[in-house]
Design a protein around this motif. Structure first.
Motif, PDB file in Angstrom:
ATOM      1  N   TYR A   1      19.099  -6.176  -1.417  1.00  0.00           N
ATOM      2  CA  TYR A   1      19.366  -7.136  -0.160  1.00  0.00           C
ATOM      3  C   TYR A   1      20.251  -8.300  -0.449  1.00  0.00           C
ATOM      4  CZ  TYR A   1      15.263  -4.364   1.219  1.00  0.00           C
ATOM      5  OH  TYR A   1      14.464  -3.253   1.678  1.00  0.00           O
ATOM      6  N   LEU A   2      20.003  -8.838  -1.513  1.00  0.00           N
ATOM      7  CA  LEU A   2      20.763 -10.087  -1.953  1.00  0.00           C
ATOM      8  C   LEU A   2      22.199  -9.686  -2.195  1.00  0.00           C
ATOM      9  CD1 LEU A   2      18.480 -11.913  -4.296  1.00  0.00           C
ATOM     10  CD2 LEU A   2      18.695 -12.202  -1.811  1.00  0.00           C
ATOM     11  N   CYS A   3      22.421  -8.511  -2.770  1.00  0.00           N
ATOM     12  CA  CYS A   3      23.817  -7.981  -2.998  1.00  0.00           C
ATOM     13  C   CYS A   3      24.403  -8.010  -1.722  1.00  0.00           C
ATOM     14  CB  CYS A   3      23.878  -6.683  -3.770  1.00  0.00           C
ATOM     15  SG  CYS A   3      23.407  -6.888  -5.383  1.00  0.00           S
ATOM     16  N   PHE A   4      23.885  -7.208  -0.664  1.00  0.00           N
ATOM     17  CA  PHE A   4      24.227  -7.158   0.795  1.00  0.00           C
ATOM     18  C   PHE A   4      24.536  -8.451   1.258  1.00  0.00           C
ATOM     19  CE2 PHE A   4      21.702  -3.183   0.940  1.00  0.00           C
ATOM     20  CZ  PHE A   4      22.673  -2.472   0.274  1.00  0.00           C
ATOM     21  N   ALA A   5      23.658  -9.567   1.015  1.00  0.00           N
ATOM     22  CA  ALA A   5      24.041 -10.945   1.455  1.00  0.00           C
ATOM     23  C   ALA A   5      25.228 -11.546   0.955  1.00  0.00           C
ATOM     24  CB  ALA A   5      22.575 -11.798   1.303  1.00  0.00           C
ATOM     25  N   ILE A   6      25.366 -11.405  -0.308  1.00  0.00           N
ATOM     26  CA  ILE A   6      26.562 -11.753  -1.048  1.00  0.00           C
ATOM     27  C   ILE A   6      27.947 -11.376  -0.028  1.00  0.00           C
ATOM     28  CG2 ILE A   6      28.203 -11.776  -3.011  1.00  0.00           C
ATOM     29  CD1 ILE A   6      25.645 -11.813  -4.667  1.00  0.00           C
TER      30      ILE A   6
ATOM     31  N   GLN B   1      34.947  -3.576   3.964  1.00  0.00           N
ATOM     32  CA  GLN B   1      34.453  -4.403   3.124  1.00  0.00           C
ATOM     33  C   GLN B   1      33.986  -3.330   1.855  1.00  0.00           C
ATOM     34  OE1 GLN B   1      36.249  -7.204   3.170  1.00  0.00           O
ATOM     35  NE2 GLN B   1      34.883  -8.147   2.042  1.00  0.00           N
ATOM     36  N   GLY B   2      33.652  -2.118   2.511  1.00  0.00           N
ATOM     37  CA  GLY B   2      32.863  -1.022   1.252  1.00  0.00           C
ATOM     38  C   GLY B   2      34.220  -0.778   0.397  1.00  0.00           C
ATOM     39  N   VAL B   3      35.471  -0.930   0.533  1.00  0.00           N
ATOM     40  CA  VAL B   3      36.554  -0.739  -0.363  1.00  0.00           C
ATOM     41  C   VAL B   3      36.224  -1.687  -1.524  1.00  0.00           C
ATOM     42  CG1 VAL B   3      38.911  -1.133  -0.898  1.00  0.00           C
ATOM     43  CG2 VAL B   3      38.135  -0.121   1.299  1.00  0.00           C
ATOM     44  N   PHE B   4      36.058  -2.923  -1.247  1.00  0.00           N
ATOM     45  CA  PHE B   4      36.170  -3.810  -2.471  1.00  0.00           C
ATOM     46  C   PHE B   4      34.486  -3.796  -3.126  1.00  0.00           C
ATOM     47  CE2 PHE B   4      38.982  -5.639   0.701  1.00  0.00           C
ATOM     48  CZ  PHE B   4      40.152  -5.378   0.087  1.00  0.00           C
ATOM     49  N   PHE B   5      33.517  -3.624  -2.386  1.00  0.00           N
ATOM     50  CA  PHE B   5      32.218  -3.342  -2.886  1.00  0.00           C
ATOM     51  C   PHE B   5      32.110  -2.250  -3.641  1.00  0.00           C
ATOM     52  CE2 PHE B   5      28.109  -1.557  -2.592  1.00  0.00           C
ATOM     53  CZ  PHE B   5      27.093  -2.710  -2.817  1.00  0.00           C
ATOM     54  N   GLY B   6      32.990  -1.232  -3.449  1.00  0.00           N
ATOM     55  CA  GLY B   6      32.962   0.112  -4.253  1.00  0.00           C
ATOM     56  C   GLY B   6      33.886  -0.268  -5.558  1.00  0.00           C
TER      57      GLY B   6
ATOM     58  N   MET C   1      31.867  -1.464 -12.854  1.00  0.00           N
ATOM     59  CA  MET C   1      30.712  -1.816 -13.531  1.00  0.00           C
ATOM     60  C   MET C   1      30.016  -0.467 -14.007  1.00  0.00           C
ATOM     61  SD  MET C   1      28.760  -3.868 -14.963  1.00  0.00           S
ATOM     62  CE  MET C   1      29.003  -5.304 -14.385  1.00  0.00           C
ATOM     63  N   GLY C   2      30.125   0.673 -13.378  1.00  0.00           N
ATOM     64  CA  GLY C   2      29.514   1.878 -13.503  1.00  0.00           C
ATOM     65  C   GLY C   2      30.244   2.436 -14.713  1.00  0.00           C
ATOM     66  N   MET C   3      31.617   2.374 -14.499  1.00  0.00           N
ATOM     67  CA  MET C   3      32.355   2.906 -15.902  1.00  0.00           C
ATOM     68  C   MET C   3      32.146   2.197 -16.996  1.00  0.00           C
ATOM     69  SD  MET C   3      36.009   3.185 -13.912  1.00  0.00           S
ATOM     70  CE  MET C   3      37.264   3.648 -15.167  1.00  0.00           C
TER      71      MET C   3
ATOM     72  N   ALA D   1      36.542 -13.163   0.642  1.00  0.00           N
ATOM     73  CA  ALA D   1      35.441 -12.051   0.930  1.00  0.00           C
ATOM     74  C   ALA D   1      35.638 -10.781   0.183  1.00  0.00           C
ATOM     75  CB  ALA D   1      35.743 -11.672   2.399  1.00  0.00           C
ATOM     76  N   ALA D   2      36.800 -10.504  -0.201  1.00  0.00           N
ATOM     77  CA  ALA D   2      36.940  -9.463  -1.276  1.00  0.00           C
ATOM     78  C   ALA D   2      36.479  -9.627  -2.421  1.00  0.00           C
ATOM     79  CB  ALA D   2      38.541  -8.853  -1.189  1.00  0.00           C
ATOM     80  N   LEU D   3      36.599 -10.775  -3.128  1.00  0.00           N
ATOM     81  CA  LEU D   3      35.955 -11.146  -4.347  1.00  0.00           C
ATOM     82  C   LEU D   3      34.623 -11.187  -4.248  1.00  0.00           C
ATOM     83  CD1 LEU D   3      36.243 -12.236  -6.979  1.00  0.00           C
ATOM     84  CD2 LEU D   3      36.513 -14.362  -6.172  1.00  0.00           C
ATOM     85  N   PHE D   4      33.807 -11.711  -3.273  1.00  0.00           N
ATOM     86  CA  PHE D   4      32.501 -11.939  -2.986  1.00  0.00           C
ATOM     87  C   PHE D   4      31.906 -10.234  -3.071  1.00  0.00           C
ATOM     88  CE2 PHE D   4      33.069 -16.020  -0.881  1.00  0.00           C
ATOM     89  CZ  PHE D   4      33.060 -16.809  -1.944  1.00  0.00           C
ATOM     90  N   ALA D   5      32.548  -9.465  -2.271  1.00  0.00           N
ATOM     91  CA  ALA D   5      32.237  -7.888  -2.250  1.00  0.00           C
ATOM     92  C   ALA D   5      32.196  -7.343  -3.334  1.00  0.00           C
ATOM     93  CB  ALA D   5      33.041  -7.259  -0.877  1.00  0.00           C
ATOM     94  N   SER D   6      33.327  -7.668  -4.357  1.00  0.00           N
ATOM     95  CA  SER D   6      33.498  -6.914  -5.358  1.00  0.00           C
ATOM     96  C   SER D   6      32.456  -7.501  -6.492  1.00  0.00           C
ATOM     97  CB  SER D   6      34.806  -7.172  -6.241  1.00  0.00           C
ATOM     98  OG  SER D   6      34.728  -6.781  -7.489  1.00  0.00           O
ATOM     99  N   ILE D   7      31.901  -8.501  -6.375  1.00  0.00           N
ATOM    100  CA  ILE D   7      31.020  -9.161  -7.472  1.00  0.00           C
ATOM    101  C   ILE D   7      29.604  -8.651  -7.035  1.00  0.00           C
ATOM    102  CG2 ILE D   7      29.651 -11.249  -8.152  1.00  0.00           C
ATOM    103  CD1 ILE D   7      32.356 -12.522  -7.853  1.00  0.00           C
ATOM    104  N   ALA D   8      29.336  -8.423  -5.695  1.00  0.00           N
ATOM    105  CA  ALA D   8      28.419  -7.918  -4.971  1.00  0.00           C
ATOM    106  C   ALA D   8      28.110  -6.261  -5.500  1.00  0.00           C
ATOM    107  CB  ALA D   8      28.147  -7.942  -3.560  1.00  0.00           C
ATOM    108  N   GLY D   9      29.249  -5.680  -5.413  1.00  0.00           N
ATOM    109  CA  GLY D   9      29.025  -4.040  -5.925  1.00  0.00           C
ATOM    110  C   GLY D   9      28.601  -4.230  -7.257  1.00  0.00           C
TER     111      GLY D   9
END
Length: 369
Positions: free
Chosen positions: A40-45, A64-69, A75-77, A247-255
């Motif tokens: 939930y905190l990741c979603f909040a970011i 925002q799902g683009v940058f989250f992904g 990270m998954g790689m 906003a894109a940077l925050f979404a990427s870090i959250a992902g």
């Protein structure tokens, strides 16, 4: 005096949030529930960045799902390469099953932790900046920008499904370690939660600083009167790009934090539906406020988990109904209800004094004839 009081209130708010996140939550929640709170905190970011771009800048970011992904997959790689090296394999397990004997060239740099962390910050930021300049310089805004950003999210999800070297529709899963720490250890999972909580507080502090600064005033001015800002000598496109990139940077870090916390990442988590879900939390919480998007995202995610456990088929309809009610009757979100009450209390006319119904008559003057 007022600014000093506001500063103390801000520090007090951060202190209370830190106590709740770092003290109370780990003490009262189980390992499983603490992991859910970390998600939930990741979603909040992500929501904090959307609140800056949409709430203050008027940019309806449906992608925002683009940058989250991007952040999650990068990270998954790295995590999959690290797991393969521990087991003595040259490629991750899913590549062995798919018959891919050699690690693809674009995977190789992610064997380095430093490169991975740098890419999580640089790649989405650069893409957002280039995309924002291309869109905002052409004065694309409103519904057209929302449709374009949503199309990007759909395109990315479709692209990921067709990539066998990224796991296809199954995505990347089965992460065992996180920078050398075993993810099956409850202590390490709690460490991931603490990292997410700390990042959220830092992101909220950055967003607050941007909102309170001269830039924040320009961003609101662009939202309310873009042509007037252009007439004053400012370029609204550059102002929008900064908010969109942040906003894109925050979404990427959250992902990037979300992937090891949940243990997997799939195309279904980066497409249109997740992007809209981010927006719903922001709208319900209050997109124009600082904490509204954060609390709204956490509240909606918690409600989804709680109600879907009891009503698996009905939560989607309840979520849609809640979004319609809030947007239709409370455009400022739940955070705006208190502000509306205060505004009405200030504008309520003061009670007029009631005149005395039986005033004392003046004594008559007697004049001598």
């Amino acid at each position: 005096m007022r600014s000093l009081l506001g500063r103390w209130q801000t520090w007090a708010g951060f202190a209370v949030a830190a106590v709740l996140l770092f003290g109370v939550a780990p003490a009262v929640l189980s390992t499983f529930r603490l992991g859910l709170l970390g998600q939930y905190l990741c979603f909040a970011i992500v929501a904090a960045g959307i609140g800056l771009a949409w709430g203050r800048g008027g940019m309806l970011t449906l992608g925002q799902g683009v940058f989250f992904g991007l952040g999650a997959y990068m990270m998954g790689m790295h995590l999959k390469i690290a797991d393969a090296e521990i087991r003595g394999n040259s490629v991750p397990d899913f590549m062995q099953i798919a018959g891919i004997p050699v690690l693809p060239g674009y995977w190789a740099p992610f064997a380095s932790p430093a490169f991975t962390l740098l890419a999580i910050v640089v790649v989405p930021t650069a893409i957002a900046a280039l995309l924002g300049l291309g869109v905002f310089k052409r004065r694309v805004k409103g519904a057209y920008f929302a449709i374009l950003s949503q199309a990007l999210a759909a395109a990315m999800a479709i692209l990921l499904v067709g990539q066998a070297t990224l796991g296809g529709s199954n995505g990347l899963n089965g992460f065992r370690t996180f920078f050398g720490f075993t993810l099956s250890d409850p202590v390490n999972r709690q460490m991931l939660y603490f990292i997410a909580a700390a990042v959220l507080l830092v992101v909220v502090a950055i967003v607050r600083q941007l909102m309170q600064s001269r830039y924040g005033e320009l961003l609101v001015a662009v939202r309310d009167g873009e042509e007037r800002v252009r007439f004053l000598g400012y370029d609204p496109a550059n102002i929008k790009v900064v908010a969109y990139t942040a906003a894109a940077l925050f979404a990427s870090i959250a992902g990037a934090l979300f992937a090891p916390i949940i243990g997997f990442i799939t195309p279904a988590q980066v497409g249109i539906v997740p992007s809209i879900a981010f927006l719903i939390g922001v709208a319900i919480g209050g997109r124009t406020t600082l904490l509204g998007p954060v609390l709204g995202a956490i509240g909606v995610a918690w409600a989804q988990t709680a109600f879907s456990e009891r009503f698996p088929a009905g939560w989607t309809y309840a979520q849609g109904l809640l979004f319609i009610v809030v947007v239709g009757f409370f455009p400022a979100g739940l955070a705006g209800i208190g502000a509306l009450r205060k505004r009405r209390a200030r504008t309520k006319p003061a009670a007029q004094p009631v005149p005395d119904p039986d005033p004392d008559p003046e004594p008559e003057k007697v004049t001598a004839s």
